[in-house]
Write a protein that holds these residues in place. Structure first.
Motif, PDB file in Angstrom:
ATOM      1  N   UNK A   1       0.691  -1.186   0.043  1.00 16.26           N
ATOM      2  CA  UNK A   1       0.041  -0.001   0.005  1.00 16.26           C
ATOM      3  C   UNK A   1       0.701   1.238   0.020  1.00 16.26           C
ATOM      4  N   UNK A   2       1.893   1.338   0.713  1.00 13.10           N
ATOM      5  CA  UNK A   2       2.675   2.452   0.975  1.00 13.10           C
ATOM      6  C   UNK A   2       3.881   2.876  -0.203  1.00 13.10           C
ATOM      7  N   UNK A   3       4.258   1.690  -0.796  1.00 11.78           N
ATOM      8  CA  UNK A   3       5.283   1.791  -2.020  1.00 11.78           C
ATOM      9  C   UNK A   3       4.727   2.846  -2.976  1.00 11.78           C
ATOM     10  N   UNK A   4       3.565   2.627  -3.639  1.00 16.73           N
ATOM     11  CA  UNK A   4       3.370   3.662  -4.634  1.00 16.73           C
ATOM     12  C   UNK A   4       3.114   5.153  -4.011  1.00 16.73           C
ATOM     13  N   UNK A   5       2.616   5.206  -2.829  1.00 14.21           N
ATOM     14  CA  UNK A   5       2.605   6.439  -2.035  1.00 14.21           C
ATOM     15  C   UNK A   5       3.995   7.207  -1.974  1.00 14.21           C
ATOM     16  N   UNK A   6       4.852   6.478  -1.696  1.00 13.89           N
ATOM     17  CA  UNK A   6       6.089   7.116  -1.450  1.00 13.89           C
ATOM     18  C   UNK A   6       6.779   7.542  -2.697  1.00 13.89           C
TER      19      UNK A   6
END
Length: 686
Positions: free
Chosen positions: A98-103
């Motif tokens: 979930x967080x990888x594309x947000x970063x």
């Protein structure tokens, strides 16, 4: 403290533990998601304030302000991504996806902000008039380069596509890593009968029993898989059928057509990287990556690999003929296979040099290797001392925490050692940081080494193979690079150097493993305390070059395969992974069935989920510097404080705060020479 985050969240404020060690005893899975959310928001607000500043740009209000921003995000990310590698679980894996594309989107929002880039560009254009010191000037140059490489100068439409590519690539890299971990665990080889483990030492058999017990396989034995193609136990297992099972399990990872299959994941990654490189003005991903490394061009990197390949393959073929003869003594008419090489290689080494892993392992007990070998060498070279801190929390019961002191007794940082394999840890060995050294932020380093050593039963000693001892010294070389960092800006801390330079200090540190004074201090029999016999020491020195045909060829095959994947163009439509791999190895002249690549594509984590895409050549590129530096140490008296202090001052302490090759030239007094590498690798005819 961050106002958007509950004060009960351990990431809400800087850690009060020594050196900013994360409060692992207070951190739970549920703390990461809100900390990421708050950290992203806080960093975005800080960057917005810099970009929207009505004052004209200055080095302090733009470049230094960027260096100081994002502290909450840095705190949570450093812990989270360390743990997703070393002690993950389904909750962390779901959050990582979930967080990888947000970063990725967050990074793009910073680097593609035209206001921010305008401020950076204006400073860069008048850099000569700013009166900056050398490190600050280098930082400005690096920040400007980073913005350009991130696409800051692209048209808006291309930038939008770039954002899409980066988001998808971050998701795919995470998926590759998770697939590989699951398949690696799933493919561990179960053995029912202890007699099938003939040839393994008693402690290796005990470790296999312990691994089986940990999965509820009582009465059985489990052979877990290491990351590379060739598995360490292949050197000892006498049962050829079990060797074949273990090898085939290793090379099956990520390519079985199940939910963990990485074939489509990696071809998509390669295609997207090719498209991104084209957007950024490069013919392929390798050209994009290497343009910012010390090699400068993909042609230079590939040229070195291709220069070494013919002689390495010739050496491997010569060795294979000898191993074939040994095999036929046991199995008349049999043909040498990849699962035979390590076993008969050990037999040849034993016959020729009277030394093998079974003879050596009783002298390589883990705690002695660490304290009396790795730490001892660091003390002799740099004056460092180490005190274990049982009072400080760690993220797993296996992890040991040491406080590191400088020669004058001043506190330097913390070193964490996480040595044992487990199902929640990815394969391989690596160094990472929880806190980076920075004068600007007043922070000292917190560093971790991860290995994957089989855990023995409770109360029994942990005995290492020769290669595992090499790895312990190697990874601590990375740790020293971080611990001895003495830079102002966090961007330059420790190992934040070009990828094809970062392996250099760690490879140099391997030399002390067999240095007589160091070896005599740690290589003692775990039961009797007797030192490694002098005849074995001499044999070890003589055998140092044995097996280079195999090791160099398997490495070059992997490095050239990496370049093949990353020199495709956006127009290439690669779907057949096995076919592409076979053609690439054949074209490069390293298609030797009995010596497969160190990593095949579907489990080549370095390049598809790590930071080594188009950069696996870095190990041999760095080894040119390493071998030349080893010669310098030998010429100047070896293990002395004067030598260590010179290496520390001119190289290790600099981190990325200066041009890396300029730092090497200052240390060595000249450009590197390749001859020492050719001698080491048995390639002097090249």
């Amino acid at each position: 403290m961050n106002s958007q985050l509950s004060p009960d969240n351990p990431f809400a404020s800087p850690s009060e533990l020594p050196y900013g060690l994360p409060p692992f005893d207070r951190i739970a899975d549920e703390h990461y998601a809100p900390a990421f959310e708050a950290g992203l928001a806080e960093h975005a607000a800080e960057v917005e304030a810099i970009a929207a500043n009505p004052e004209p740009p200055t080095f302090d209000n733009t470049i230094v302000a960027l260096e100081k921003s994002g502290r909450l995000l840095s705190r949570v990310a450093s812990v989270f991504f360390n743990l997703t590698s070393s002690d993950t679980n389904p909750v962390l894996q779901d959050l990582q996806a979930e967080v990888a594309p947000k970063l990725a989107a967050h990074s793009d929002a910073i680097h593609l902000d035209p206001r921010l880039y305008g401020r950076v560009r204006e400073l860069y254009e008048r850099r000569e008039s700013l009166g900056l010191d050398a490190e600050s000037s280098w930082l400005l140059e690096r920040v400007h380069t980073d913005f350009q490489r991130a696409g800051a100068g692209l048209p808006e439409g291309d930038q939008e596509r770039l954002r899409e590519l980066n988001a998808e690539l971050s998701t795919l890299s995470t998926r590759f890593q998770e697939n590989l971990l699951r398949d690696t665990n799933d493919l561990a080889v179960v053995v029912d009968d202890e007699r099938e483990l003939a040839g393994l030492s008693a402690d290796a058999v005990a470790a296999a029993r312990e691994a089986a017990n940990s999965r509820g396989l009582t009465g059985k034995f489990l052979l877990t898989l290491n990351l590379p193609t060739s598995q360490p136990l292949l050197a000892s297992l006498e049962n050829r059928a079990v060797r074949e099972r273990l090898f085939r399990a290793s090379v099956s990872r990520g390519k079985r057509g199940n939910d963990n299959d990485n074939s489509e994941v990696l071809t998509r990654i390669a295609a997207l990287r090719a498209e991104r490189a084209a957007l950024l003005g490069h013919p392929h991903h390798a050209a994009y990556v290497i343009s910012d490394e010390t090699a400068g061009t993909a042609e230079a990197a590939i040229g070195l690999l291709e220069r070494l390949a013919p002689a390495a393959v010739a050496n491997a073929k010569r060795d294979a003929e000898e191993l074939q003869r040994y095999l036929e003594q046991d199995v008349p008419g049999a043909t040498l296979e990849p699962w035979d090489w390590a076993f008969y290689g050990e037999r040849v080494r034993k016959a020729r040099y009277d030394v093998d892993d079974a003879t050596l392992r009783p002298y390589f007990e883990l705690d002695r290797v660490v304290r009396d070998g790795v730490f001892f060498a660091a003390n002799k070279l740099y004056g460092l001392s180490f005190t274990e801190r049982h009072d400080l929390p760690a993220y797993h019961p296996d992890v040991r925490v040491f406080e590191v002191f400088d020669a004058d007794g001043a506190p330097l940082g913390l070193f964490l050692g996480d040595y044992y394999t487990r199902d929640s840890k990815r394969g391989g060995a690596w160094m990472n940081t929880f806190v980076d050294q920075s004068g600007l932020l007043g922070e000292r380093p917190v560093v971790v080494n991860n290995l994957n050593i089989a855990r023995p039963p409770q109360g029994e000693p942990t005995l290492l193979t020769f290669d595992e001892v090499v790895t312990a010294f190697h990874e601590f070389g990375h740790a020293l690079h971080a611990l001895l960092s003495d830079v102002r800006y966090p961007t330059f801390s420790g190992t934040n150097v070009p990828r094809d330079f970062v392996e250099y200090p760690s490879q140099v540190n391997e030399m002390w493993m067999l240095w007589p004074e160091v070896l005599a201090n740690y290589a003692k029999h775990h039961e009797t305390g007797e030192p490694l016999p002098q005849r074995l020491v001499e044999r070890l020195q003589e055998a140092a070059q044995y097996g280079q045909g195999y090791s160099t060829t398997e490495y070059l095959a992997a490095a050239l395969l990496d370049q093949a994947w990353h020199t495709i163009s956006p127009d290439d439509d690669v779907r057949d992974v096995a076919g592409f791999e076979a053609a690439a190895l054949e074209k490069a002249g390293v298609a030797l069935p009995v010596v497969p690549p160190r990593y095949q594509s579907t489990y080549f984590a370095h390049i598809f989920s790590g930071g080594y895409s188009a950069g696996y050549y870095s190990y041999i590129w760095s080894e040119v510097l390493d071998a030349d530096t080893v010669e310098w140490f030998r010429e100047n008296g070896g293990l002395t404080r004067a030598n260590g202090d010179h290496f520390r001052k001119e190289l290790l302490s600099k981190g990325g705060s200066t041009d890396s090759m300029a730092a090497f030239r200052t240390f060595r007094g000249r450009d590197p020479e390749i001859t020492p590498l050719l001698k080491r690798r048995g390639l002097t005819g090249v």
